[in-house]
Design an enzyme around this catalytic site. Structure first.
Site, PDB file in Angstrom:
ATOM      1  CG  ASP A   1     -28.395   8.499  20.542  1.00 46.47           C
ATOM      2  OD1 ASP A   1     -29.448   8.539  19.858  1.00 46.47           O
ATOM      3  OD2 ASP A   1     -28.367   8.672  21.778  1.00 46.47           O
TER       4      ASP A   1
ATOM      5  CE  LYS B   1     -30.985  12.862  26.508  1.00 47.34           C
ATOM      6  NZ  LYS B   1     -31.903  11.751  26.465  1.00 47.34           N
TER       7      LYS B   1
HETATM    8  S1  IVH Z   1     -35.456  19.012  28.131  1.00 44.90           S
HETATM    9  C1  IVH Z   1     -36.565  21.395  24.607  1.00 44.90           C
HETATM   10  N1  IVH Z   1     -34.669  17.765  30.281  1.00 44.90           N
HETATM   11  O1  IVH Z   1     -34.360  13.524  26.532  1.00 44.90           O
HETATM   12  C2  IVH Z   1     -36.230  20.656  25.826  1.00 44.90           C
HETATM   13  N2  IVH Z   1     -35.257  16.473  28.377  1.00 44.90           N
HETATM   14  O2  IVH Z   1     -32.852  13.336  24.012  1.00 44.90           O
HETATM   15  C3  IVH Z   1     -36.218  19.232  25.569  1.00 44.90           C
HETATM   16  N3  IVH Z   1     -35.068  14.054  28.718  1.00 44.90           N
HETATM   17  O3  IVH Z   1     -37.026  14.134  24.375  1.00 44.90           O
HETATM   18  C4  IVH Z   1     -36.267  18.383  26.718  1.00 44.90           C
HETATM   19  N4  IVH Z   1     -34.403  14.154  30.807  1.00 44.90           N
HETATM   20  O4  IVH Z   1     -37.580  13.038  26.617  1.00 44.90           O
HETATM   21  C5  IVH Z   1     -35.089  17.631  29.010  1.00 44.90           C
HETATM   22  N5  IVH Z   1     -33.978  16.785  32.275  1.00 44.90           N
HETATM   23  C6  IVH Z   1     -34.406  16.667  31.005  1.00 44.90           C
HETATM   24  C7  IVH Z   1     -34.575  15.417  30.373  1.00 44.90           C
HETATM   25  C8  IVH Z   1     -34.995  15.349  29.062  1.00 44.90           C
HETATM   26  C9  IVH Z   1     -34.705  13.360  29.799  1.00 44.90           C
HETATM   27  C10 IVH Z   1     -35.433  13.437  27.427  1.00 44.90           C
HETATM   28  C11 IVH Z   1     -36.616  14.060  26.735  1.00 44.90           C
HETATM   29  C12 IVH Z   1     -36.113  14.432  25.362  1.00 44.90           C
HETATM   30  C13 IVH Z   1     -34.890  13.574  25.227  1.00 44.90           C
HETATM   31  C14 IVH Z   1     -33.902  14.211  24.258  1.00 44.90           C
END
Ligand code: IVH
Length: 753
Positions: free
Chosen positions: A37, A116
């Protein structure tokens, strides 16, 4: 200057291409996700500032992909987007400012904040309430069809709504979530691996990914994968107005959602919650690598649109990385107070979560071997919360062949005597109780706060005293004289006076504190308290330990010839022989309450085909061992392993002579007499159960103050069970054993005679 930037962009691109290949094609990443990242972020920033240098084949210009050849592909109903990263609060402020500029003046943004999850993205389609398809994120447009494997994940509903009372599910619903291992399940998986002699899995997320991408779904089913759902990608149902409503709807339908999603009226409020999350990170059941902040109002989020592959309406707030990769340069060896060897990795310094780390724990040599960590390896190092940084594992893909194996030395690096690895132990030990390093560590522990708390005896003083041969063990502290101390460099009269005074004070520490300070494996202040509740003086402990050792020796003298004759290759017989060889941990705790020892042994030792006479001799000898062990084994809270440690310590000749010296020097080795309020309960053992009118601790003190003892479980030795409201199985057990069951009033009557 310009060409410097161009060079850096080319360098970063080249590195990132290489890492993408190792990650996606070889499944053997060379760096951690956080390091990736960071590189990507640097490249993105440089390209944004100098768009003239951005090439069409830049790693920033494509969406990563997890597609593999083994699965058929499923097209997603809408692009499966990713998230832009924020690394600190100023990134969040800048993000909101950019968004507000794109929205009508005066717009107020409210947010939801959720963890996350550090797993892999999954897209699941439900048709007429039934799980129809599941796909990985793939390249964002289409993913691998992993339907059969996803069906094995028990936390995911196969039908929605799970509760029929929750109304109808839309005819078609496509949800998105994350698949991962709970920390406990990942640890358990590695324990199974170790038990099977297989190498440990290093990274939970990669292992989750590998588990999901099994060709045979029965293999996936064996892994305890978990899923959480956090978004709706597409729905035939009525449109929802907010992220908050989305989470509620998902939960009502029966999806596993992260319960801690919170809603905030503005960014300032959301920011106040960040530190709290960071502090909770290590105590969560799953790994998170940050938080996700989402504009709550879905209409506004739509209006904000997408840049590249990231929606503007959401952002990942990344925590400082806990893991980094670096090179293992060397291994240093420590020897602790118990003689345990601790290998420590010497690392090429690396910055992890705000701190430069240059050494890390390797746990023990068995672990080094199981993980196949080699000198010169690139290794992953983790620094999490307050835990000492440790080496998670090697990155074998980065080897060039120059790496060399790491093995324990044959001799103690401090006293040069041979090292030993006790049977069944993962650690190696220096068995020399007079090893200067062991003595130094034991002394440091002994004088520390929480132990004997001797002021003025820091590590430097201790080392000076050992070097001058003024002390060889902890007992020598108490016979230190002023003269020889004054002869040491840096020891002035005042310093010596103070030291001798604090040593004198320490002689009067409580018996429990003295026991804690000895550093017996497993004996902290709680266990020391249990011991002093049951043994009035050190001498009683020493006598008990010696009696147990003697009875064990006698028992083994009895069984040895019998066993030699009975040796058979029957596996049950072997199991019983092994038990007989460890009477204190195996037999005594199980048979301590047996009234029919002889019959029980006859049944147990059936496979050995022994004569009645032999069995009688064994049970007699065991009865003797049980008799002398009883004072330790009956203490609630002392398991058999702890009992064995205690017996080992107090029967050891060296320890006994040290304790004798301490006693002679005037160190307190007696429990204080507890002043009794009365003796109405003298010698009575009482169990408390059910809801009582007062806190348990209050009643316990009352009982103890009147000569009684409180234990946790009912046995024949229990005199009374005091039952409050809705008592449990203890009352049944008491009734079965004929133990009187009384209420609190009756207890008070007993107290008052
Ligand atoms: S929202 C458009 N919510 O993080 C919305 N993602 O770095 C996109 N991820 O590909 C996703 N926890 O796999 C969302 N609470 C959460 C999440 C989450 C983990 C992951 C997901 C995404 C990645 C991005």
């Amino acid at each position: 200057m310009a060409s410097d930037i161009q060079t850096r962009i080319a360098e970063l691109s080249q590195q990132l291409h290489q890492h993408i290949y190792h990650y996606h094609v070889r499944s053997e990443p060379l760096i951690t996700d956080a390091e990736y990242d960071r590189l990507l972020q640097e490249l993105q920033t440089l390209e944004a500032e100098h768009p003239q240098y951005r090439r069409d084949d830049s790693p920033t210009q494509r969406v990563g992909s997890d597609l593999s050849g083994d699965f058929s592909k499923l097209r997603h109903p809408a692009p499966i987007l990713s998230l832009a990263n924020a690394f600190d609060e100023s990134d969040l402020l800048a993000w909101e400012e950019r968004n507000l500029r794109l929205l009508p003046a005066g717009t107020q943004l409210s947010y939801i904040l959720q963890p996350k999850l550090d797993g892999l993205s999954i897209v699941i389609t439900y048709e007429n309430g039934s799980l129809a398809r599941a796909a990985t994120r793939g390249n964002g447009e289409a993913g691998d069809d992993v339907t059969a494997n996803v069906r094995t994940i028990r936390s995911l509903p196969l039908r929605i709504p799970v509760e029929p009372s929750s109304g109808d599910a839309p005819d078609r619903l496509v949800v998105r979530g994350e698949i991962l291992f709970h920390k406990a399940d990942f640890l358990a998986l590695n324990e199974e691996q170790a038990a099977a002699g297989s190498p440990a899995y290093i990274n939970a997320r990669n292992t989750a990914s590998g588990s999901l991408k099994q060709k045979d779904s029965r293999e996936t089913a064996k892994r305890k994968l978990t899923a959480y759902i956090y978004a709706i990608v597409d729905s035939a149902g009525p449109p929802l107005a907010s992220e908050w409503e989305t989470v509620q709807t998902l939960q009502e339908l029966g999806f596993p959602v992260v319960n801690d999603t919170a809603r905030f009226a503005n960014l300032a409020e959301a920011r106040k919650a960040l530190a709290d999350w960071e502090a909770r990170r290590d105590s969560l059941p799953f790994e998170i690598d940050g938080l996700v902040l989402k504009v709550d109002d879905l209409a506004l989020a739509r209006e904000l649109g997408v840049v590249g592959k990231d929606p503007r309406g959401a952002i990942a707030y990344k925590f400082p990385a806990e893991e980094a990769t670096t090179t293992l340069r060397g291994v240093t060896i420590g020897v602790g107070r118990t003689g345990k060897l601790t290998p420590t990795a010497q690392l090429e310094p690396v910055f992890i979560g705000g701190v430069t780390v240059s050494s890390a724990s390797l746990h023990n040599y068995d672990q080094v071997k199981a993980l196949d960590i080699r000198l010169g390896d690139r290794v992953i190092v983790k620094r999490s919360g307050d835990v000492i940084p440790y080496v998670v594992g090697p990155m074998p893909a980065a080897r060039d062949g120059s790496e060399t194996a790491i093995t324990p030395p044959a001799r103690c690096p401090f006293c040069a005597l041979p090292l030993v690895q006790p049977k069944g132990a993962v650690d190696w030990f220096c068995g020399n109780a007079s090893c200067p390093e062991r003595v130094g560590r034991a002394l440091e522990f002994f004088v520390s706060r929480g132990a004997m708390d001797i002021e003025g005896m820091g590590p430097q003083t201790i080392n000076a005293l050992i070097a001058a041969r003024l002390i060889d063990d902890i007992a020598d502290i108490f016979t230190l004289q002023g003269e020889p101390l004054l002869a040491l460099e840096g020891f002035a009269q005042k310093k010596v006076d103070n030291l001798l005074k604090s040593i004198d004070t320490a002689k009067g520490r409580s018996f429990a504190q003295v026991l804690t300070s000895l550093g017996i494996d497993g004996v902290g202040s709680t266990v020391a308290g249990l011991l002093t509740d049951n043994f009035a003086a050190m001498q009683e402990l020493l006598d008990t330990a010696n009696a147990i050792r003697a009875a064990e020796a006698e028992f083994s003298r009895v069984i040895r010839p019998i066993m030699a004759a009975a040796a058979s290759d029957d596996s049950e017989a072997e199991r019983q022989i092994a038990r007989l060889q460890q009477p204190t941990t195996e037999l005594v705790p199980q048979l301590i309450d047996a009234s029919d020892l002889n019959q029980r042994l006859t049944r147990r030792l059936k496979a050995l085909l022994l004569s009645a006479n032999d069995i009688a001799r064994i049970s007699q000898s065991l009865a003797n061992l049980i008799g002398v062990s009883r004072p330790l084994h009956v203490i609630e809270g002392l398991g058999p392993v702890l009992v064995a440690n205690i017996v080992d310590f107090f029967s050891d000749a060296h320890n006994r002579s040290v304790l004798a010296k301490m006693l002679a020097a005037g160190v307190n080795m007696r429990a204080e007499e507890k002043a009794l309020a009365g003796d109405g309960l003298a010698g009575k053992t009482i169990v408390l159960t059910g809801t009582l009118s007062q806190p348990r601790g209050v009643l316990k003190s009352l009982i103890e103050a009147n000569g009684g003892k409180v234990t946790g479980s009912v046995s024949k030795r229990t005199n009374y069970v005091v039952a409050g409201e809705s008592p449990g199985s203890k009352v049944e057990k008491a009734a079965g054993l004929g133990v009187p069951i009384i209420d609190e009033d009756a207890l008070r009557m007993l107290v008052n005679g």
